[in-house]
Motif scaffolding. Structure first.
Motif, mmCIF file in Angstrom:
data_model
loop_
_atom_site.group_PDB
_atom_site.id
_atom_site.type_symbol
_atom_site.label_atom_id
_atom_site.label_comp_id
_atom_site.label_asym_id
_atom_site.label_seq_id
_atom_site.Cartn_x
_atom_site.Cartn_y
_atom_site.Cartn_z
ATOM 1 N N VAL A 316 52.544 67.730 -60.637
ATOM 2 C CA VAL A 316 53.603 68.716 -60.384
ATOM 3 C C VAL A 316 53.102 69.823 -59.455
ATOM 4 N N MET A 317 51.869 70.285 -59.690
ATOM 5 C CA MET A 317 51.320 71.351 -58.847
ATOM 6 C C MET A 317 51.054 70.866 -57.429
ATOM 7 N N GLY A 318 50.360 69.718 -57.330
ATOM 8 C CA GLY A 318 49.924 69.267 -56.017
ATOM 9 C C GLY A 318 51.019 68.668 -55.167
ATOM 10 N N GLN A 319 52.017 68.040 -55.799
ATOM 11 C CA GLN A 319 53.032 67.330 -55.037
ATOM 12 C C GLN A 319 54.355 68.084 -54.912
ATOM 13 N N VAL A 320 54.568 69.086 -55.770
ATOM 14 C CA VAL A 320 55.861 69.778 -55.751
ATOM 15 C C VAL A 320 55.698 71.270 -55.438
ATOM 16 N N LEU A 321 55.009 71.991 -56.318
ATOM 17 C CA LEU A 321 55.000 73.445 -56.215
ATOM 18 C C LEU A 321 54.160 73.940 -55.038
ATOM 19 N N GLU A 322 52.930 73.437 -54.891
ATOM 20 C CA GLU A 322 52.085 73.926 -53.804
ATOM 21 C C GLU A 322 52.650 73.586 -52.424
ATOM 22 N N PRO A 323 53.133 72.343 -52.162
ATOM 23 C CA PRO A 323 53.780 72.113 -50.860
ATOM 24 C C PRO A 323 55.008 72.978 -50.641
ATOM 25 N N LEU A 324 55.740 73.285 -51.729
ATOM 26 C CA LEU A 324 56.941 74.113 -51.588
ATOM 27 C C LEU A 324 56.583 75.540 -51.199
ATOM 28 N N LEU A 325 55.503 76.089 -51.783
ATOM 29 C CA LEU A 325 55.134 77.484 -51.535
ATOM 30 C C LEU A 325 54.212 77.643 -50.341
ATOM 31 N N PHE A 326 53.243 76.750 -50.194
ATOM 32 C CA PHE A 326 52.224 76.915 -49.166
ATOM 33 C C PHE A 326 52.388 75.958 -47.994
ATOM 34 N N GLY A 327 53.289 74.966 -48.103
ATOM 35 C CA GLY A 327 53.328 73.931 -47.092
ATOM 36 C C GLY A 327 52.325 72.841 -47.434
ATOM 37 N N LYS A 328 52.348 71.792 -46.630
ATOM 38 C CA LYS A 328 51.475 70.653 -46.898
ATOM 39 C C LYS A 328 50.053 70.908 -46.453
ATOM 40 N N ARG A 329 49.807 71.949 -45.674
ATOM 41 C CA ARG A 329 48.463 72.214 -45.183
ATOM 42 C C ARG A 329 47.966 73.537 -45.729
ATOM 43 N N THR A 330 46.732 73.536 -46.182
ATOM 44 C CA THR A 330 46.140 74.760 -46.717
ATOM 45 C C THR A 330 45.454 75.579 -45.646
ATOM 46 N N GLY A 331 45.258 75.017 -44.465
ATOM 47 C CA GLY A 331 44.548 75.716 -43.406
ATOM 48 C C GLY A 331 43.067 75.426 -43.370
ATOM 49 N N LEU A 332 42.549 74.657 -44.350
ATOM 50 C CA LEU A 332 41.130 74.330 -44.409
ATOM 51 C C LEU A 332 40.963 72.820 -44.295
ATOM 52 N N SER A 333 39.918 72.407 -43.610
ATOM 53 C CA SER A 333 39.587 70.993 -43.571
ATOM 54 C C SER A 333 38.917 70.617 -44.892
ATOM 55 N N PRO A 334 39.099 69.373 -45.363
ATOM 56 C CA PRO A 334 38.466 68.972 -46.633
ATOM 57 C C PRO A 334 36.955 69.151 -46.624
ATOM 58 N N LEU A 335 36.321 68.855 -45.503
ATOM 59 C CA LEU A 335 34.868 69.009 -45.429
ATOM 60 C C LEU A 335 34.461 70.464 -45.588
ATOM 61 N N SER A 336 35.216 71.377 -44.971
ATOM 62 C CA SER A 336 34.863 72.792 -45.080
ATOM 63 C C SER A 336 35.050 73.298 -46.504
ATOM 64 N N ALA A 340 31.941 74.847 -48.337
ATOM 65 C CA ALA A 340 32.043 76.239 -48.774
ATOM 66 C C ALA A 340 31.780 76.365 -50.273
ATOM 67 N N ALA A 341 32.335 75.433 -51.060
ATOM 68 C CA ALA A 341 32.098 75.478 -52.499
ATOM 69 C C ALA A 341 30.610 75.315 -52.817
ATOM 70 N N SER A 342 29.954 74.381 -52.113
ATOM 71 C CA SER A 342 28.520 74.176 -52.352
ATOM 72 C C SER A 342 27.707 75.397 -51.928
ATOM 73 N N PHE A 343 28.050 75.964 -50.782
ATOM 74 C CA PHE A 343 27.285 77.095 -50.242
ATOM 75 C C PHE A 343 27.391 78.318 -51.147
ATOM 76 N N TRP A 344 28.615 78.694 -51.503
ATOM 77 C CA TRP A 344 28.788 79.901 -52.296
ATOM 78 C C TRP A 344 28.338 79.706 -53.743
ATOM 79 N N ALA A 345 28.473 78.482 -54.278
ATOM 80 C CA ALA A 345 27.954 78.231 -55.621
ATOM 81 C C ALA A 345 26.431 78.315 -55.633
ATOM 82 N N LEU A 380 35.881 75.936 -39.681
ATOM 83 C CA LEU A 380 36.353 75.751 -41.054
ATOM 84 C C LEU A 380 37.811 75.332 -41.148
ATOM 85 N N GLY A 381 38.606 75.572 -40.102
ATOM 86 C CA GLY A 381 40.032 75.298 -40.176
ATOM 87 C C GLY A 381 40.348 73.824 -40.060
#
Length: 611
Positions: A316-336, A340-345, A380-381
């Motif tokens: 529900v979150m990934g397929q309905v609500l988030e695309p509705l509010l944020f669009g299908k793109r988050t602005g970040l590439s999956p690799l970034s 980023a998660a590895s670096f900051w962790a 990163l985009g």
């Protein structure tokens, strides 16, 4: 036409090695070493300064979330200071209440763990073929004090060492430090976050002006507009994400409470927090309640239900609500996101893992709005790092004809994009890049031949792709006959390709167009052009690789061989300040001079409509 010989002439004076500046020899390695040293210093500063930087970054992110609320209170005629204090105190009171509820539920769960351990041990024992897993599970349970103690071989008696009595004041300080240390450190961090958040909200305009000064004070209006837009976008994005994840936490808590899982609020809040960490956040949030469900229920139904709750909520979150509010793109590439998660962790531990995605989103938005920080968007985009025409040239240079065809089909599949638009925006500009590199001797002859071959394959594919040629009843039959329109290439290495592309576009417009090389104007090839058939001639050239004198020669030959035909010059993708374009317009050697395929198609249709 053979390519010009671009070897150095014997008269060229050799350059002695001593005459070359030292920077040309060592500038590259020195610059690379400086970049590595700077990066190492920055990483070290982030790591060793985490006690101050973590509260500061948390405060900035919270300020983005709370800024719209503070502005709303100011519109209700509250003073700025009062609005900021009310917003921050209310936010931290809510956060404190959440953590208090987490503590209560965690304490209740810890008290019940020994009872759940027996069920889990029995269930692990029932799984055949997993003896090693059973032993590891027993060891894990014993190490955390759940269940019976692990059997250990008796140790040899060690000699008794009588320690000297410690001083009472030193022992007291050690006890106080060991007790208060784990409590004071989080409280100090929370206090710094509160103070930094209040100061950031109170002085956000001053901080914005300082950031504008650093980003580029020469173009003040543009930089200020970009910074305000970036700040507004981040505030809305972070506030919406916090609200959405909070709703997800409430949903998961309610569903887990309904199915009877202990401590549902704990697992719901964990799920909401892990939504800030893409890809790996959901598995982290699912694992603990799933293990608890296995331990609570002697059967398997509760574990299956808990897994279904998380799958349903994630869908529900990934397929309905988030695309509705944020669009299908988050602005970040999956690799970034993963990097980023590895670096900051690695630098800041669990807090770094939670704030890695919001922090990276902020850097990408800053890079998209402020030219000085564009490298964040590039690195990163999720937007393509190359422009379409650059990607066209790069694929042709690599000999990737399939990539050229795939790119063309993707662009032509977009609504409202025809062959002329693709040719003007992508293909012609890509050929201009290749022609420019050839003119400045940065492109070798073998690479040039590769480009010509691959683009030729693309043009062959485009001739069979897309809509059929337009059948406009207003166009006379003589203009639709094959060969009625001839696109003649200039002498530049890319002109033949531009002529073929122009012929495709004109043919798609319903005109009987074909492409010819410059050899068609030679005396030996006069029979290739029928004066009684040809109605329009398009001289197809790129500015680089041609001259005004050469174009005059071609136009005179066309006028002698085809005196009744109309003539246009396609000086493709020429800028308005082009000297060649100005000279041709001043002399007026043709009916028209066009710089785009769309203009050529419209002009050809107009000539045909007038008969």
């Amino acid at each position: 036409m053979a390519p010009p010989d671009r070897r150095l002439s014997p008269a060229a004076a050799p350059v002695h090695a001593a005459a070359v500046p030292l920077a040309s020899h060592v500038g590259g390695p020195v610059a690379g070493a400086a970049v590595l040293v700077s990066a190492a210093v920055v990483v070290a500063g982030l790591y060793f300064g985490r006690d101050v930087l973590v509260p500061l970054v948390l405060a900035v992110l919270l300020a983005f979330v709370l800024a719209p609320v503070a502005r709303l209170l100011q519109r209700l005629r509250l003073g700025k200071g009062v609005a900021v204090l009310v917003t921050v105190l209310a936010a931290f009171a809510l956060i404190g209440a959440i953590f208090a509820a987490l503590g209560v539920q965690a304490a209740e769960l810890a008290a019940e763990l020994p009872r759940y351990a027996a069920t889990l041990r029995t269930k692990l024992g029932a799984l055949s073929g997993l003896g090693e897993l059973l032993r590891q599970g027993e060891g894990l349970l014993g190490s955390i004090g759940i269940g019976g103690p692990l059997e250990t071989p008796p140790a040899a008696e060690a000699p008794v060492v009588v320690a000297a009595p410690a001083r009472s004041d030193t022992a007291m300080l050690n006890v106080v430090g060991s007790v208060l240390g784990p409590i004071l450190h989080p409280l100090a961090t929370a206090g710094l976050v509160v103070i930094f958040t209040i100061l950031t909200l109170l002085y956000r305009e001053d901080l914005r002006d300082r950031a504008i000064r650093l980003a580029g004070a020469r173009d003040l209006h543009r930089t200020m507009t970009a910074m305000n837009d970036a700040a507004g976008r981040l505030s809305r994005l972070f506030l919406a994400q916090v609200a959405l994840n909070a709703g997800y936490a409430v949903l998961i808590s309610g569903l887990l409470w309904a199915v009877g899982l202990p401590s549902p609020l704990l697992w719901g809040i964990l799920a909401g927090l892990m939504r800030f960490v893409p890809f790996i956040g959901t598995p982290i949030a699912v694992a603990p309640p799933l293990v608890l469900a296995l331990a609570v229920d002697p059967g398997w139904s509760l574990a299956i239900t808990v897994l279904a709750v998380f799958i349903l909520g994630g869908a529900v979150m990934g397929q309905v609500l988030e695309p509705l509010l944020f669009g299908k793109r988050t602005g970040l590439s999956p690799l970034s996101v993963v990097l980023a998660a590895s670096f900051w962790a690695f630098l800041w531990g669990p807090i770094g893992l939670l704030i890695s995605t919001p922090l990276t989103v902020g850097l990408v938005v800053l890079g998209r709005h402020v030219p000085r920080f564009e490298f964040f968007d590039v690195m990163l985009g999720d937007r393509p790092p190359l422009q379409p025409q650059e990607s066209f040239y790069q694929r042709a240079l690599e000999g990737d004809a399939d990539g050229l065809v795939e790119q063309a089909r993707e662009i032509l599949a977009e609504p409202g994009t025809g062959l002329a638009a693709y040719g003007d925006m992508v293909a012609l500009q890509g050929l201009v890049l290749a022609q420019t590199d050839w003119s400045r001797e940065a492109l070798e002859a073998d690479r040039l031949e590769v480009i010509r071959t691959q683009v030729g394959v693309l043009l062959d594919d485009l001739s069979d792709f897309g809509d059929a040629p337009a059948a406009d009843a207003a166009l006379p039959t003589a203009w639709a006959a094959e060969g009625a329109v001839v696109c003649i290439a200039g002498r530049g290495p890319m002109d033949e390709l531009t002529a073929r592309l122009a012929a495709l576009v004109l043919h798609r417009a319903g005109l009987g167009a074909r492409a010819e090389t410059s050899a068609a104007l030679e005396t030996a090839n006069l029979g290739r052009l029928d004066p009684g058939l040809v109605r329009l001639v398009c001289l197809s050239v790129l500015e680089e690789g041609n001259s005004v004198a050469g174009l005059r020669y071609f136009l005179r030959r066309i006028a002698r061989q085809l005196p009744e035909a109309k003539v246009i010059v396609g000086l493709w993708d020429a800028p308005p300040e082009s000297a060649m374009l100005a000279a041709l317009r001043e002399e007026g050697p043709a009916e028209a001079i066009v710089t785009s395929l769309g203009e050529a198609a419209a002009l050809g249709e107009a000539f045909a409509a007038r008969g």
